[in-house]
Design a protein around this motif. Structure first.
Motif, short mmCIF file in Angstrom:
data_model
loop_
_atom_site.label_atom_id
_atom_site.label_comp_id
_atom_site.label_asym_id
_atom_site.label_seq_id
_atom_site.Cartn_x
_atom_site.Cartn_y
_atom_site.Cartn_z
N PHE A 224 40.48 52.72 36.99
CA PHE A 224 41.16 51.82 36.69
C PHE A 224 42.17 52.61 36.60
N ILE A 227 44.56 52.18 39.91
CA ILE A 227 44.63 51.15 39.87
C ILE A 227 45.64 50.27 39.01
N ARG A 236 45.69 45.65 43.46
CA ARG A 236 45.25 45.84 42.41
C ARG A 236 44.40 44.45 42.45
N ARG A 237 44.71 43.45 42.47
CA ARG A 237 43.38 42.79 42.47
C ARG A 237 42.32 42.70 43.70
N PHE A 240 39.71 45.96 41.63
CA PHE A 240 40.32 45.17 40.66
C PHE A 240 38.12 44.03 40.93
N CYS A 243 35.90 46.96 42.00
CA CYS A 243 34.81 47.73 40.26
C CYS A 243 34.09 46.75 40.00
N SER A 244 34.67 45.18 39.61
CA SER A 244 33.96 44.48 38.48
C SER A 244 32.68 43.98 39.25
#
Length: 314
Positions: A224, A227, A236-237, A240, A243-244
């Motif tokens: 996190f 990123i 970054r997107r 993310f 990871c989400s």
């Protein structure tokens, strides 16, 4: 045989989970479950197949995903197959040996999966936070060793659990108020003094769940922060998004596990227990291929090409 007296030894258990449901509802539930089960097996098998045949998927991440898919097939099979038999035919008996085996495989595969999720989160940590050193760190040999460690731990959990269950004695009562041989109902049915065993078991489960959770979360916390420091918004997107989706599966896996086994005294109502257990044994393996792989461009591309190749052959 079956006896109700105090001295009789039990040779089989009766699984009475979902017996309150009306017959038609049981059949409907059976059809839904069968569809989910077949989708889970086929989805996970497809992932294993693609990881084996497609060169672009010969990376550490997919190697771990392939192993997770393999684990998922067995994890869901050890409870779903019996539940399908119960709902379709009403045959609710299970031999003591079958019950112990089911309980031990459920426990061992679940434990191995938590260990594998730690390995996968470590792999993602290296990929996102140490991208230039990734190839040097995640060598093929290390990946094989990590997966071997996961399976060795799974086998250890299995042996441990079988030894633990062999210490329980059953006399008279044999009705398990659940759809599979879970710990809680087995310990509740035993007529030996189980206080110490129950405490040992609860501490052991809690240790596996919490230690793997801490390791996994520490990886994702580091990820996190890595990123957040990325200069490009698109990068970054992308990170993310990956990871989400992983964190979603972790929330289901750990959430259901903690809900099931944290109240170690076993005062959870059995209906709640059964519904949470369904999340754990049916829904989570069902979602896994979608979360880890089918949102993945490389996997979808490999799948499309495999399909195109198959139709060309016909």
């Amino acid at each position: 045989g079956m006896g109700v007296g105090n001295g009789t030894v039990i040779s089989e258990f009766i699984l009475s989970g979902f017996s309150g449901l009306d017959q038609r509802l049981q059949l409907f539930f059976c059809m839904v479950l069968l569809l989910m089960y077949l989708t889970t097996v086929m989805g996970n098998a497809a992932i294993i197949f693609l990881v084996c045949v497609d060169n672009r998927l010969q990376t550490p991440m997919y190697y771990f995903i392939g192993n997770l898919a393999f684990l998922e097939i067995w994890f869901t099979s050890c409870t779903s197959t019996k539940l399908l038999v119960i709902l379709s035919s009403g045959r609710r008996t299970i031999s003591v040996g079958g019950c112990f085996a089911q309980s031990s495989f459920y426990f061992a595969l679940g434990g191995a999966e938590f260990v594998l999720l730690v390995v996968m989160s470590f792999d993602r940590y290296v990929a996102i936070c140490q991208p230039l050193r990734y190839a040097a760190i995640m060598k093929h040999r290390l990946c094989i060793q990590l997966v071997a460690a996961v399976w060795v731990m799974g086998f250890t959990f299995l042996s441990y659990h079988l030894v633990l269950l062999s210490k329980l004695t059953f006399c008279g009562l044999n009705n398990i108020q659940h759809f599979f041989c879970d710990n809680t109902p087995l310990f509740q049915l035993s007529c030996s003094d189980v206080t110490l065993l129950w405490k040992t078991e609860s501490v052991f489960i809690l240790f596996i769940v919490l230690s793997s959770l801490c390791l996994t979360l520490s990886s994702y916390t580091s990820i996190f922060f890595c990123i957040l420091q990325m200069p490009a918004a698109s990068a970054r997107r992308k990170a993310f998004a990956t990871c989400s989706s992983h964190l979603t599966t972790l929330a289901i896996a750990y959430g259901s596990c903690i809900a099931l086994y944290a109240p170690a005294s076993g005062h959870v109502s059995l209906e709640t227990n059964s519904i949470v257990a369904l999340l754990n044994t049916v829904l989570y393996p069902f979602l896994n291929p979608f979360i880890y792989s089918l949102r993945n461009k490389a996997v979808m591309l490999a799948l499309k090409e495999a399909m195109a190749h198959a139709t060309a052959q016909l």
